[in-house]
Scaffold this motif. Structure first.
Motif, PDB file in Angstrom:
ATOM      1  N   VAL A 176       0.838  -1.198   0.000  1.00  0.00           N
ATOM      2  CA  VAL A 176       0.000   0.000   0.000  1.00  0.00           C
ATOM      3  C   VAL A 176       0.874   1.250   0.000  1.00  0.00           C
ATOM      4  O   VAL A 176       0.596   2.232  -0.719  1.00  0.00           O
ATOM      5  CB  VAL A 176      -0.938  -0.007   1.217  1.00  0.00           C
ATOM      6  CG1 VAL A 176      -1.697   1.300   1.325  1.00  0.00           C
ATOM      7  CG2 VAL A 176      -1.924  -1.181   1.120  1.00  0.00           C
ATOM      8  N   LEU A 177       1.952   1.250   0.787  1.00  0.00           N
ATOM      9  CA  LEU A 177       2.830   2.421   0.838  1.00  0.00           C
ATOM     10  C   LEU A 177       3.477   2.680  -0.520  1.00  0.00           C
ATOM     11  O   LEU A 177       3.615   3.831  -0.945  1.00  0.00           O
ATOM     12  CB  LEU A 177       3.914   2.211   1.908  1.00  0.00           C
ATOM     13  CG  LEU A 177       3.445   2.315   3.360  1.00  0.00           C
ATOM     14  CD1 LEU A 177       4.616   2.057   4.311  1.00  0.00           C
ATOM     15  CD2 LEU A 177       2.852   3.700   3.637  1.00  0.00           C
ATOM     16  N   ARG A 178       3.879   1.590  -1.205  1.00  0.00           N
ATOM     17  CA  ARG A 178       4.463   1.765  -2.535  1.00  0.00           C
ATOM     18  C   ARG A 178       3.430   2.368  -3.486  1.00  0.00           C
ATOM     19  O   ARG A 178       3.738   3.287  -4.254  1.00  0.00           O
ATOM     20  CB  ARG A 178       4.955   0.421  -3.075  1.00  0.00           C
ATOM     21  CG  ARG A 178       5.386   0.474  -4.538  1.00  0.00           C
ATOM     22  CD  ARG A 178       5.574  -0.924  -5.108  1.00  0.00           C
ATOM     23  NE  ARG A 178       5.738  -0.850  -6.552  1.00  0.00           N
ATOM     24  CZ  ARG A 178       4.746  -0.764  -7.426  1.00  0.00           C
ATOM     25  NH1 ARG A 178       3.492  -0.728  -6.989  1.00  0.00           N
ATOM     26  NH2 ARG A 178       4.976  -0.703  -8.733  1.00  0.00           N
ATOM     27  N   ASP A 179       2.203   1.861  -3.431  1.00  0.00           N
ATOM     28  CA  ASP A 179       1.156   2.383  -4.305  1.00  0.00           C
ATOM     29  C   ASP A 179       0.872   3.853  -4.014  1.00  0.00           C
ATOM     30  O   ASP A 179       0.694   4.661  -4.933  1.00  0.00           O
ATOM     31  CB  ASP A 179      -0.120   1.566  -4.151  1.00  0.00           C
ATOM     32  CG  ASP A 179       0.011   0.162  -4.731  1.00  0.00           C
ATOM     33  OD1 ASP A 179       0.948  -0.055  -5.521  1.00  0.00           O
ATOM     34  OD2 ASP A 179      -0.803  -0.709  -4.380  1.00  0.00           O
ATOM     35  N   ILE A 180       0.850   4.210  -2.736  1.00  0.00           N
ATOM     36  CA  ILE A 180       0.626   5.619  -2.369  1.00  0.00           C
ATOM     37  C   ILE A 180       1.758   6.485  -2.893  1.00  0.00           C
ATOM     38  O   ILE A 180       1.536   7.583  -3.427  1.00  0.00           O
ATOM     39  CB  ILE A 180       0.476   5.759  -0.838  1.00  0.00           C
ATOM     40  CG1 ILE A 180      -0.826   5.087  -0.366  1.00  0.00           C
ATOM     41  CG2 ILE A 180       0.491   7.238  -0.435  1.00  0.00           C
ATOM     42  CD1 ILE A 180      -0.984   5.069   1.129  1.00  0.00           C
ATOM     43  N   GLY A 181       2.995   6.013  -2.744  1.00  0.00           N
ATOM     44  CA  GLY A 181       4.138   6.765  -3.240  1.00  0.00           C
ATOM     45  C   GLY A 181       4.078   6.971  -4.748  1.00  0.00           C
ATOM     46  O   GLY A 181       4.368   8.068  -5.256  1.00  0.00           O
ATOM     47  N   ILE A 182       3.676   5.923  -5.485  1.00  0.00           N
ATOM     48  CA  ILE A 182       3.582   6.040  -6.939  1.00  0.00           C
ATOM     49  C   ILE A 182       2.466   7.007  -7.328  1.00  0.00           C
ATOM     50  O   ILE A 182       2.615   7.804  -8.264  1.00  0.00           O
ATOM     51  CB  ILE A 182       3.366   4.652  -7.568  1.00  0.00           C
ATOM     52  CG1 ILE A 182       4.676   3.854  -7.498  1.00  0.00           C
ATOM     53  CG2 ILE A 182       2.883   4.762  -8.998  1.00  0.00           C
ATOM     54  CD1 ILE A 182       4.584   2.471  -8.077  1.00  0.00           C
ATOM     55  N   VAL A 183       1.338   6.972  -6.617  1.00  0.00           N
ATOM     56  CA  VAL A 183       0.251   7.909  -6.901  1.00  0.00           C
ATOM     57  C   VAL A 183       0.705   9.338  -6.646  1.00  0.00           C
ATOM     58  O   VAL A 183       0.420  10.253  -7.443  1.00  0.00           O
ATOM     59  CB  VAL A 183      -0.991   7.564  -6.060  1.00  0.00           C
ATOM     60  CG1 VAL A 183      -2.017   8.686  -6.138  1.00  0.00           C
ATOM     61  CG2 VAL A 183      -1.616   6.262  -6.531  1.00  0.00           C
ATOM     62  N   LEU A 184       1.421   9.565  -5.552  1.00  0.00           N
ATOM     63  CA  LEU A 184       1.902  10.922  -5.253  1.00  0.00           C
ATOM     64  C   LEU A 184       2.897  11.395  -6.313  1.00  0.00           C
ATOM     65  O   LEU A 184       2.829  12.548  -6.770  1.00  0.00           O
ATOM     66  CB  LEU A 184       2.555  10.953  -3.869  1.00  0.00           C
ATOM     67  CG  LEU A 184       1.605  10.810  -2.680  1.00  0.00           C
ATOM     68  CD1 LEU A 184       2.399  10.744  -1.370  1.00  0.00           C
ATOM     69  CD2 LEU A 184       0.619  11.970  -2.631  1.00  0.00           C
ATOM     70  N   LEU A 185       3.816  10.508  -6.726  1.00  0.00           N
ATOM     71  CA  LEU A 185       4.784  10.879  -7.758  1.00  0.00           C
ATOM     72  C   LEU A 185       4.073  11.149  -9.081  1.00  0.00           C
ATOM     73  O   LEU A 185       4.425  12.098  -9.800  1.00  0.00           O
ATOM     74  CB  LEU A 185       5.820   9.767  -7.927  1.00  0.00           C
ATOM     75  CG  LEU A 185       6.925  10.011  -8.958  1.00  0.00           C
ATOM     76  CD1 LEU A 185       7.672  11.306  -8.657  1.00  0.00           C
ATOM     77  CD2 LEU A 185       7.896   8.826  -9.001  1.00  0.00           C
ATOM     78  N   THR A 186       3.069  10.347  -9.392  1.00  0.00           N
ATOM     79  CA  THR A 186       2.284  10.582 -10.607  1.00  0.00           C
ATOM     80  C   THR A 186       1.573  11.931 -10.537  1.00  0.00           C
ATOM     81  O   THR A 186       1.538  12.686 -11.519  1.00  0.00           O
ATOM     82  CB  THR A 186       1.253   9.458 -10.816  1.00  0.00           C
ATOM     83  OG1 THR A 186       1.924   8.192 -10.857  1.00  0.00           O
ATOM     84  CG2 THR A 186       0.482   9.658 -12.115  1.00  0.00           C
ATOM     85  N   GLY A 187       1.014  12.250  -9.364  1.00  0.00           N
ATOM     86  CA  GLY A 187       0.316  13.522  -9.202  1.00  0.00           C
ATOM     87  C   GLY A 187       1.233  14.717  -9.347  1.00  0.00           C
ATOM     88  O   GLY A 187       0.887  15.715  -9.999  1.00  0.00           O
TER      89      GLY A 187
END
Length: 556
Positions: free
Chosen positions: A176-187
Motif C-alpha cells: 500500500v505504501l508503494r502504491d501511495i508513493g507512486i500515486v503521489l509521484l504521478t500527481g
C-alpha cells in the motif's frame, strides 16, 4: 516457471569508474548549474515571462488587470511552488527551480541507464547522456515540462523493478505504501506536465504486452495498474479543465504540422544542445550515441535493444522507439494555444536509445571525453553570452517609473542565439523590478494560472504583435512580402507600398499612444525608427535597445 537468462558477469571498474549514479549525477549537476550563481536570471526563452507570472500571482493587488484562476491543474508546478515559497526572492526562486531540474536530471538519467543498459554502460557512457542534463527544453525555459521529464524517469524506475530472474521478480511485493508513493509521484508529475505521463503509460503497456508468460503478465499488470490508472484519470481531468477555462479573444484554434524536413532536423536540434554553437559538442555526443547503437545493431543483426542486459527489455525498447517515431511524425506541432507538441517526444527517443547503448569502446571513450570537456567549456560561455544580451535589453530599468505602462516591441528576439529566442520575454525583467504593466505573460494560454480582468486590444496580442513586427521591420521586406502574397509589382520605394507601410505604422502608434506611456524598441530597423511619432522622445539608447517616453497625450 522458466527463468530469463542473466547477463554474464562483468568486471567492475575500479577507481573513478567505480562511482555510483549519485556521484555521477552530482558531478553533472555541478558542471551545468554553476553558471546560475553568476547570472541575474537564467537567459532561457520563457523563464522571464513565467517568472513574471509568479511575481504577479504573489502581488495581485499591484496588478488589478489580472486575476488567478486555479493552481490545481497540469503545467502549474512552477507557479504553485513560486506562490507557496513567496518568502524566497523571485529571482532566487527561478534559479533554484532551474537548479532543481538539473539536479533531478543528473540523478535520474544515470539510474535510468544503469537499470536498462547495465552498470558498465552507465559508467562508460557518461559523456553520451551528459547533453540531456541541460537540453534544448531547458534553454527554452519550458520549466514545467523539464521537471516532469526526470520525474517520469523516476516513475518508470518505480514501475520496472530491478531483478535478476523471474522468481526474484515475483517475490517483489506491491504494498500500500508503494502504491501511495507512486500515486503521489504521478500527481506531482501531472502538476508539472501531463505529457511525460503518456510516455510512462505507453512504456507500462509495452511492459505488460511483452511479458514472457501469463504468470508474469499478471504480476506486471499489477505493478503498472496504479500509475496507468492515475494517468488516465488526471489526463481526463486536464482536458476537462482546459476546455472550461476562459480564453482571451484572438486565441488561436488552428492545428499546425511541421514539414517533414523540419521534423527530421528537430530530432537533432530539439534536445541535445542549447542555443548557440558553443553547445554543439552536445549534439555531436548524441549523434555518437546513435551511431554506437546502430553500428552495434548491424554488427549483431539484432534490434535496437540488443544491448539491454536483460532479455525481457530487448523488444520493449525497439517497440518504444518505433511507436514514438510514428507519433512524432503523426501529431501536430501546435494546436490552439498549445505549441511544441510533437517535439516533446524527442528527449524520450534519445533516452530510450541510451537505454539500448552498449558500453563505449576504449578509443571512443577518449573521443567522448573530449566532447564532454568541450561541452563543459561551451555551456557557460553560451549562458554568459546570452545573459549579456538579456542585460542589454534590461539596462533601461532605472529610467522606467514603477507601474509604468511599458510596451516592448522586439524586432530580433534571438539576439546572438541560433536555436532559441532569449529576448522573447526578457522584457519581463521590467515587471519583476519596476512592476510595469505586464504585456507578455501567456494569458492567452488556458493552461496558465492567470487571466486578464481587463481586455486588451487584439492588435496587442503577443502573436498578433509579433507577426506585425516580423512583417513591418523594413519597408523593403514589407513590399517583398506583398509581392509574394498578392503578386503586386515590387518597388521598394513605390508610392503605394510606402503609403501602406506608413499607414500600418501610424495605426499602431495611435493605438500605442492611447494605452502606453513607454515603449521599448529591441533592435529596430531604420525604417521602424523613422516611423516613431514626434511626441515620443528617446530616454535611453544603447546596444540596439531604445527606450521611448511619451511627451504628450495624443499623436498629432
Amino acid at each position: 516457471m522458466r527463468e530469463a537468462p542473466s547477463p554474464p558477469p562483468t568486471h567492475r571498474p575500479a577507481g573513478l569508474l567505480a562511482l555510483g549514479p549519485t556521484t555521477i549525477g552530482l558531478a553533472l549537476f555541478a558542471l551545468f548549474a554553476w553558471p546560475l550563481l553568476v547570472v541575474e536570471l537564467p537567459p532561457y526563452q520563457d523563464v522571464p515571462g513565467h517568472t513574471a507570472a509568479v511575481h504577479i500571482l504573489r502581488h495581485l493587488a499591484t496588478f488589478p488587470d489580472f486575476k488567478a484562476t486555479t493552481f490545481f491543474k497540469t503545467n502549474a508546478l512552477y507557479f504553485d511552488l513560486g506562490v507557496a515559497l513567496s518568502a524566497l526572492p523571485i529571482k532566487v526562486y527561478a534559479k533554484g527551480f532551474v537548479a532543481l531540474i538539473l539536479f533531478l536530471n543528473g540523478q535520474a538519467i544515470p539510474r535510468f541507464v544503469e537499470r536498462f543498459a547495465g552498470r558498465e554502460a552507465m559508467l562508460r557512457n557518461v559523456p553520451l547522456y551528459a547533453p540531456f542534463v541541460h537540453h534544448w527544453f531547458v534553454s527554452m525555459g519550458m520549466l514545467n515540462y523539464c521537471i516532469a521529464l526526470p520525474l517520469s524517469l523516476f516513475l518508470v524506475l518505480a514501475v520496472f523493478p530491478k531483478h535478476d530472474n523471474i522468481e526474484e521478480y515475483q517475490r517483489i511485493r506491491t504494498t500500500v505504501l508503494r502504491d501511495i508513493g507512486i500515486v503521489l509521484l504521478t500527481g506531482v508529475t501531472w502538476l508539472a506536465h501531463s505529457f511525460p505521463l503518456f510516455e510512462v503509460a505507453g512504456l507500462s503497456c509495452l511492459y505488460v504486452f511483452f511479458s514472457p508468460d501469463a504468470a508474469e503478465r499478471r504480476v506486471r499488470l499489477r505493478r503498472v495498474a496504479i500509475p496507468t490508472l492515475a494517468t488516465v484519470i488526471l489526463s481526463g481531468l486536464s482536458f476537462a479543465m482546459q476546455a472550461g477555462l476562459p480564453k482571451e479573444p484572438g486565441t488561436r484554434t488552428d492545428i499546425i504540422y511541421d514539414p517533414v524536413p523540419d521534423l527530421i532536423a528537430h530530432l537533432f536540434t530539439r534536445a541535445p544542445f542549447g542555443g548557440t554553437a558553443f553547445t554543439y559538442p552536445g549534439l555531436f555526443l548524441a549523434i555518437g550515441a546513435l551511431v554506437l547503437v546502430l553500428a552495434t545493431a548491424v554488427a549483431n543483426g539484432r534490434a535496437f535493444s540488443l544491448a539491454a542486459p536483460e532479455v525481457r527489455y530487448r523488444r520493449l525498447w525497439g517497440a518504444a522507439i518505433g511507436l514514438n517515431l510514428l507519433g512524432y511524425f503523426a501529431i501536430p506541432a501546435a494546436a490552439g494555444s498549445l505549441a511544441h507538441i510533437e517535439v516533446r517526444i524527442v528527449p524520450y527517443l534519445w533516452l530510450f536509445l541510451l537505454a539500448c547503448a552498449p558500453p563505449l569502446p576504449r578509443r571512443a571513450r577518449l573521443v567522448a571525453a573530449l566532447g564532454l570537456a568541450a561541452l563543459a567549456i561551451g555551456h557557460p560561455l553560451e549562458i554568459f553570452r546570452l545573459s549579456e544580451d538579456v542585460q542589454h535589453l534590461a539596462a533601461a530599468r532605472p529610467l522606467v517609473p514603477h507601474g509604468a505602462r511599458l510596451l516592448p516591441l522586439v524586432f530580433a528576439s534571438k539576439g546572438r542565439s541560433q536555436n532559441t529566442r532569449p529576448l522573447n520575454s526578457a522584457s519581463a525583467l521590467y515587471i519583476l523590478d519596476r512592476d510595469v504593466l505586464p504585456h507578455d505573460v501567456w494569458t492567452h494560454n488556458a493552461s496558465m494560472p492567470l487571466v486578464r480582468t481587463v481586455a486588451r486590444p487584439l492588435r496587442f496580442d503577443r502573436e498578433t504583435l509579433s507577426r506585425f513586427l516580423d512583417g513591418h521591420g523594413s519597408q523593403n521586406a514589407f513590399c517583398a512580402e506583398a509581392t509574394r502574397r498578392f503578386g503586386e509589382p515590387f518597388e521598394g520605394d513605390s508610392a503605394r507600398c510606402g503609403l501602406r507601410f506608413d499607414e500600418d505604422w501610424r495605426d499602431l502608434w495611435q493605438a500605442i499612444d492611447a494605452r502606453y506611456s513607454h515603449v521599448l524598441l529591441v533592435a529596430p530597423s531604420a525604417d521602424a525608427r523613422s516611423r516613431v511619432p514626434t511626441n515620443w522622445g528617446v530616454r535611453f539608447e544603447e546596444h540596439g535597445i531604445v527606450l521611448l517616453k511619451k511627451r504628450v497625450s495624443s499623436v498629432p
